[in-house]
Design a protein around this motif. Structure first.
Motif, PDB file in Angstrom:
ATOM      1  N   GLY A 272       0.824  -1.208   0.000  1.00 55.25           N
ATOM      2  CA  GLY A 272       0.000   0.000   0.000  1.00 55.25           C
ATOM      3  C   GLY A 272       0.859   1.258   0.000  1.00 55.25           C
ATOM      4  N   LEU A 273       1.898   1.271   0.818  1.00 52.83           N
ATOM      5  CA  LEU A 273       2.815   2.407   0.835  1.00 52.83           C
ATOM      6  C   LEU A 273       3.585   2.516  -0.476  1.00 52.83           C
ATOM      7  CD1 LEU A 273       4.111   2.082   4.494  1.00 52.83           C
ATOM      8  CD2 LEU A 273       2.818   3.996   3.553  1.00 52.83           C
ATOM      9  N   TRP A 274       3.962   1.368  -1.046  1.00 52.39           N
ATOM     10  CA  TRP A 274       4.649   1.361  -2.349  1.00 52.39           C
ATOM     11  C   TRP A 274       3.728   1.944  -3.422  1.00 52.39           C
ATOM     12  CZ3 TRP A 274       3.713  -1.123  -7.030  1.00 52.39           C
ATOM     13  CH2 TRP A 274       4.776  -1.218  -7.923  1.00 52.39           C
ATOM     14  N   GLY A 275       2.468   1.518  -3.424  1.00 48.94           N
ATOM     15  CA  GLY A 275       1.521   2.052  -4.397  1.00 48.94           C
ATOM     16  C   GLY A 275       1.251   3.529  -4.179  1.00 48.94           C
ATOM     17  N   ALA A 276       1.174   3.938  -2.906  1.00 53.56           N
ATOM     18  CA  ALA A 276       0.961   5.353  -2.612  1.00 53.56           C
ATOM     19  C   ALA A 276       2.133   6.189  -3.105  1.00 53.56           C
ATOM     20  CB  ALA A 276       0.774   5.546  -1.106  1.00 53.56           C
ATOM     21  N   THR A 277       3.349   5.683  -2.892  1.00 54.05           N
ATOM     22  CA  THR A 277       4.542   6.406  -3.335  1.00 54.05           C
ATOM     23  C   THR A 277       4.567   6.542  -4.844  1.00 54.05           C
ATOM     24  OG1 THR A 277       5.791   5.578  -1.432  1.00 54.05           O
ATOM     25  CG2 THR A 277       7.065   6.375  -3.302  1.00 54.05           C
ATOM     26  N   ALA A 278       4.250   5.446  -5.552  1.00 54.80           N
ATOM     27  CA  ALA A 278       4.273   5.482  -7.009  1.00 54.80           C
ATOM     28  C   ALA A 278       3.214   6.438  -7.561  1.00 54.80           C
ATOM     29  CB  ALA A 278       4.065   4.077  -7.565  1.00 54.80           C
ATOM     30  N   GLY A 279       1.994   6.337  -7.048  1.00 54.50           N
ATOM     31  CA  GLY A 279       0.928   7.205  -7.535  1.00 54.50           C
ATOM     32  C   GLY A 279       1.179   8.663  -7.224  1.00 54.50           C
ATOM     33  N   MET A 280       1.658   8.955  -6.015  1.00 53.64           N
ATOM     34  CA  MET A 280       1.939  10.339  -5.654  1.00 53.64           C
ATOM     35  C   MET A 280       3.082  10.908  -6.483  1.00 53.64           C
ATOM     36  SD  MET A 280       1.543  10.210  -1.496  1.00 53.64           S
ATOM     37  CE  MET A 280       2.015  11.931  -1.318  1.00 53.64           C
ATOM     38  N   ALA A 281       4.095  10.090  -6.774  1.00 51.87           N
ATOM     39  CA  ALA A 281       5.230  10.573  -7.564  1.00 51.87           C
ATOM     40  C   ALA A 281       4.791  10.996  -8.959  1.00 51.87           C
ATOM     41  CB  ALA A 281       6.299   9.490  -7.657  1.00 51.87           C
ATOM     42  N   ILE A 282       3.908  10.208  -9.570  1.00 49.43           N
ATOM     43  CA  ILE A 282       3.411  10.553 -10.911  1.00 49.43           C
ATOM     44  C   ILE A 282       2.654  11.874 -10.872  1.00 49.43           C
ATOM     45  CG2 ILE A 282       1.796   9.842 -12.717  1.00 49.43           C
ATOM     46  CD1 ILE A 282       2.575   6.938 -12.044  1.00 49.43           C
ATOM     47  N   ALA A 283       1.826  12.067  -9.831  1.00 52.52           N
ATOM     48  CA  ALA A 283       1.054  13.307  -9.716  1.00 52.52           C
ATOM     49  C   ALA A 283       1.916  14.489  -9.298  1.00 52.52           C
ATOM     50  CB  ALA A 283      -0.087  13.111  -8.715  1.00 52.52           C
ATOM     51  N   LEU A 284       2.988  14.236  -8.519  1.00 47.31           N
ATOM     52  CA  LEU A 284       3.835  15.325  -8.035  1.00 47.31           C
ATOM     53  C   LEU A 284       4.882  15.744  -9.052  1.00 47.31           C
ATOM     54  CD1 LEU A 284       4.421  14.175  -4.342  1.00 47.31           C
ATOM     55  CD2 LEU A 284       3.028  16.098  -5.108  1.00 47.31           C
ATOM     56  N   GLY A 285       5.108  14.943 -10.093  1.00 43.88           N
ATOM     57  CA  GLY A 285       6.118  15.267 -11.091  1.00 43.88           C
ATOM     58  C   GLY A 285       5.976  16.676 -11.655  1.00 43.88           C
ATOM     59  N   PRO A 286       4.783  17.076 -12.119  1.00 43.99           N
ATOM     60  CA  PRO A 286       4.630  18.439 -12.645  1.00 43.99           C
ATOM     61  C   PRO A 286       4.905  19.530 -11.602  1.00 43.99           C
ATOM     62  CG  PRO A 286       2.805  17.041 -13.363  1.00 43.99           C
ATOM     63  CD  PRO A 286       3.568  16.256 -12.340  1.00 43.99           C
ATOM     64  N   ILE A 287       4.628  19.245 -10.319  1.00 41.59           N
ATOM     65  CA  ILE A 287       4.881  20.247  -9.279  1.00 41.59           C
ATOM     66  C   ILE A 287       6.382  20.458  -9.107  1.00 41.59           C
ATOM     67  CG2 ILE A 287       4.574  20.810  -6.841  1.00 41.59           C
ATOM     68  CD1 ILE A 287       2.037  19.157  -6.857  1.00 41.59           C
ATOM     69  N   PHE A 288       7.138  19.370  -8.940  1.00 43.16           N
ATOM     70  CA  PHE A 288       8.585  19.481  -8.781  1.00 43.16           C
ATOM     71  C   PHE A 288       9.222  20.091 -10.027  1.00 43.16           C
ATOM     72  CE2 PHE A 288       8.591  15.769  -5.563  1.00 43.16           C
ATOM     73  CZ  PHE A 288       8.351  16.664  -4.540  1.00 43.16           C
ATOM     74  N   GLY A 289       8.756  19.637 -11.189  1.00 44.73           N
ATOM     75  CA  GLY A 289       9.304  20.174 -12.426  1.00 44.73           C
ATOM     76  C   GLY A 289       9.043  21.662 -12.567  1.00 44.73           C
ATOM     77  N   GLY A 290       7.822  22.087 -12.262  1.00 47.22           N
ATOM     78  CA  GLY A 290       7.484  23.500 -12.347  1.00 47.22           C
ATOM     79  C   GLY A 290       8.267  24.340 -11.348  1.00 47.22           C
ATOM     80  N   TRP A 291       8.463  23.816 -10.130  1.00 40.49           N
ATOM     81  CA  TRP A 291       9.232  24.536  -9.119  1.00 40.49           C
ATOM     82  C   TRP A 291      10.681  24.716  -9.559  1.00 40.49           C
ATOM     83  CZ3 TRP A 291      13.446  23.448  -5.945  1.00 40.49           C
ATOM     84  CH2 TRP A 291      13.669  24.349  -4.893  1.00 40.49           C
ATOM     85  N   LEU A 292      11.293  23.666 -10.091  1.00 35.49           N
ATOM     86  CA  LEU A 292      12.681  23.751 -10.546  1.00 35.49           C
ATOM     87  C   LEU A 292      12.816  24.713 -11.730  1.00 35.49           C
ATOM     88  CD1 LEU A 292      13.665  19.968 -10.309  1.00 35.49           C
ATOM     89  CD2 LEU A 292      14.619  21.833  -8.944  1.00 35.49           C
ATOM     90  N   LEU A 293      11.870  24.635 -12.671  1.00 36.52           N
ATOM     91  CA  LEU A 293      11.929  25.524 -13.835  1.00 36.52           C
ATOM     92  C   LEU A 293      11.772  26.987 -13.438  1.00 36.52           C
ATOM     93  CD1 LEU A 293       9.916  23.686 -16.625  1.00 36.52           C
ATOM     94  CD2 LEU A 293      12.328  24.276 -16.645  1.00 36.52           C
ATOM     95  N   GLY A 294      11.016  27.252 -12.380  1.00 34.50           N
ATOM     96  CA  GLY A 294      10.820  28.623 -11.945  1.00 34.50           C
ATOM     97  C   GLY A 294      12.050  29.232 -11.318  1.00 34.50           C
ATOM     98  N   ARG A 295      13.015  28.418 -10.925  1.00 36.73           N
ATOM     99  CA  ARG A 295      14.202  28.908 -10.219  1.00 36.73           C
ATOM    100  C   ARG A 295      15.508  28.631 -10.951  1.00 36.73           C
ATOM    101  NH1 ARG A 295      10.145  28.129  -7.228  1.00 36.73           N
ATOM    102  NH2 ARG A 295       9.785  29.248  -5.266  1.00 36.73           N
ATOM    103  N   PHE A 296      15.525  27.584 -11.759  1.00 35.04           N
ATOM    104  CA  PHE A 296      16.767  27.203 -12.430  1.00 35.04           C
ATOM    105  C   PHE A 296      16.473  26.935 -13.905  1.00 35.04           C
ATOM    106  CE2 PHE A 296      16.656  25.491  -8.070  1.00 35.04           C
ATOM    107  CZ  PHE A 296      17.669  26.254  -7.483  1.00 35.04           C
ATOM    108  N   SER A 297      17.476  26.429 -14.615  1.00 32.74           N
ATOM    109  CA  SER A 297      17.312  26.097 -16.026  1.00 32.74           C
ATOM    110  C   SER A 297      16.641  24.728 -16.162  1.00 32.74           C
ATOM    111  CB  SER A 297      18.667  26.070 -16.732  1.00 32.74           C
ATOM    112  OG  SER A 297      19.428  24.949 -16.307  1.00 32.74           O
ATOM    113  N   TRP A 298      16.306  24.350 -17.405  1.00 33.72           N
ATOM    114  CA  TRP A 298      15.681  23.049 -17.644  1.00 33.72           C
ATOM    115  C   TRP A 298      16.584  21.899 -17.219  1.00 33.72           C
ATOM    116  CZ3 TRP A 298      18.160  19.495 -20.625  1.00 33.72           C
ATOM    117  CH2 TRP A 298      19.150  19.960 -21.499  1.00 33.72           C
ATOM    118  N   SER A 299      17.910  22.117 -17.222  1.00 29.34           N
ATOM    119  CA  SER A 299      18.841  21.045 -16.838  1.00 29.34           C
ATOM    120  C   SER A 299      18.630  20.605 -15.396  1.00 29.34           C
ATOM    121  CB  SER A 299      20.289  21.517 -17.021  1.00 29.34           C
ATOM    122  OG  SER A 299      20.555  21.833 -18.372  1.00 29.34           O
TER     123      SER A 299
END
Length: 532
Positions: free
Chosen positions: A129-156
């Motif tokens: 259950g925790l493994w599934g929660a981690t996997a599902g949350m990671a897929i949904a959180l990807g755009p958040i982390f990506g957007g946060w990094l892009l707002g402060r640094f380069s695409w790299s």
């Protein structure tokens, strides 16, 4: 600490499936990437990931799951670092391919190690259950982390950030995770490895390319036929060989096949949801990349909570009831969203996403627990790979099918709404995507054609919502069919004979061999710690 180490590794792999999407507009400006190159920057990862899953799962059973996991983390982290230094789209696609290969080595190993460390069903269900929660949350959180990094640094930074995560996961795995492998593993099934890899690669490639080339085109039909022929050859070989890579008798067990179908349907809807909603937030609601990701938090949180509660409920009330209820909730969510418009409030959308997240959590994690409960622990690597392959196939199909339905409805509805005086070049660009339509509207406004720009913007918004509605109806129908299948075919509880497969030897970090714990005993990791 064993579980934390494995969850961190799984989190990194799943985060990378969606984190790159928010950087695509930046890559157009920085690397001058074409639409085709953008598609392959995203899809190369999933293509290689899916293609090598079964081969990697079989390899981990033979040579050791901990070693395979560490090798995968090293490859994933190193190629992610290389991707950050890429100076062209081709170099970035190559790095994404290597990251996909590393992911194929990592992901099945995490779930198979969980199944071999946590052997009592209720304990294993909590861990999965925790493994599934981690996997599902990671897929949904990807755009958040990506957007946060892009707002402060380069695409790299999106690629550089994954390297220290992989390094930390590798250090934790080295320190805490016991070794595990099939002590009686037969010789390598090389024909099975080649056939399974080729079949998965051709099938996923065909699905990815189908929206562009057309589902009824010769290329698509030939690809599907070729993948089917390779799959048939793989099953024929596995049935004939004395030491098969994949035990085909598993597919005679309805608990295994129905659970695989449920996982496929759940990820079909998840990736379709992300595909539609990220565009809805950015193009219709006007959110930027980070804001669009943040507005997806209700899904991430509800998936995480429901995944943990869902596996516990499956042990108590039965997998059939929980998985069927979860798919009914997913279908209800899509029917509800089909009534949305450009003016729908975010509060309503947030409530809809909570319904979806709970349904997704009640479906995916309990179905995964059912799959791993059937597979003998000695073959947990291959069993985990089958589960992971259903996830990736479902997700790839979700984007391709729902994306194709949405795109065709959007283009036809927009063409009907455009005024006759609209320039043909702008009309053609606008029909390609809602993003291109909004850019064309801006250009018209700058050129002094404000009325025409307003018509184009309103028409594109209405056409997008029409495409969203039809895409949601398709997803609702698929989820509803999955709920009916789960209710009809998925057993409520595992048979006693399949509840716990034979124990196998685990070796702790200190080198102490420990037999797998049976029902009611301490888990192997705890035994290692106690003896040490």
């Amino acid at each position: 600490m064993i579980l934390a180490s494995l969850l961190l590794a799984a989190f990194a792999i799943n985060l990378d499936t969606t984190i790159v999407n928010v950087a695509l507009p930046t890559l157009v400006r920085e690397l001058h990437a074409s639409n085709s190159q953008l598609q392959w920057i995203v899809d190369a990862y999933n293509l290689v990931f899916a293609s090598f899953l079964l081969a990697a799962g079989s390899l981990s059973d033979r040579v050791g799951r901990k070693g395979t996991l560490l090798a995968g983390l090293a490859l994933f982290g190193g190629s992610s670092l290389a991707g950050g230094f890429a100076s062209s789209s081709g170099e970035l696609v190559a790095a994404r391919c290597l990251m996909g290969l590393g992911a194929a080595l990592v992901f099945p190993s995490t779930l198979s190690l969980i199944s071999n460390v946590f052997t009592e069903r209720s304990e294993r269900a909590r861990a999965i259950g925790l493994w599934g929660a981690t996997a599902g949350m990671a897929i949904a959180l990807g755009p958040i982390f990506g957007g946060w990094l892009l707002g402060r640094f380069s695409w790299s930074s999106i690629f550089f950030a994954m390297a220290p995560v992989a390094l930390l996961a590798g250090l934790l795995v080295t320190r805490f995770v016991p070794t595990s492998r099939d002590a009686s593993a037969p010789r390598a099934d090389r024909p099975g490895l080649v056939l399974s890899t080729a079949a998965m690669a051709l099938l996923v490639f065909t699905i990815i390319e189908a929206p562009a080339s057309g589902w009824g085109s010769v290329r698509t039909l030939a690809g599907i036929a070729g993948a089917g022929a390779l799959g048939a050859a793989f099953f024929a070989w596995e049935r004939r060989t004395e030491q098969p890579m994949l035990d085909l008798e598993l597919f005679r067990n309805p608990r295994f096949t129905a659970a695989c179908a449920a996982v496929t349907v759940s990820f079909f809807t998840l990736f379709g949801f992300i595909f539609l909603m990220t565009q809805y937030f950015q193009f219709i609601k006007g959110y930027d990349a980070l804001s669009a990701g943040v507005h997806l938090l209700p899904v991430a949180c509800s998936v995480g909570v429901a995944s943990v509660l869902g596996t516990r409920a499956a042990v108590r009330f039965g997998t059939k009831l929980v998985v069927s209820a979860g798919l009914v909730m997913v279908s209800a969510f899509y029917l509800w969203v089909a009534s949305a418009s450009a003016s729908t409030s975010y509060l309503t959308i947030a409530l809809q996403m909570v319904v979806y997240g709970v349904g997704m959590g009640l479906t995916s994690a309990p179905a995964t627990e059912a799959i791993m409960g059937v597979v003998p622990r000695a073959k947990a690597g291959v069993g985990s790979a089958v589960n992971d392959a259903t996830r990736l196939l479902g997700g790839t199909l979700g984007v391709a099918v729902i994306g194709s339905v949405y795109a065709s409805v959007y283009a036809s509805r927009l063409a009907a709404k455009l005024p006759p005086q609209m320039p043909h070049r702008l009309a053609g660009a606008a029909e390609a995507s809602v993003g291109a339509a909004l850019v064309s509207a801006e250009r018209l406004a700058v050129a002094g054609h404000g009325a025409l720009a307003g018509l184009l913007q309103a028409g594109a918004s209405d056409a997008f919502v029409d495409g969203l509605r039809i895409g949601c109806l398709v997803a609702a129908a698929v989820a509803g069919a999955g709920a009916i299948l789960a209710a009809a075919r998925l057993p409520a509880q595992p048979l006693q004979s399949e509840a716990f497969a034979e124990p196998e030897a685990l070796t702790g970090a200190g080198g102490l061999a420990v037999a797998g714990a049976g029902p009611g005993e301490l888990p192997c990791g705890a035994l290692v710690a106690e003896e040490a």
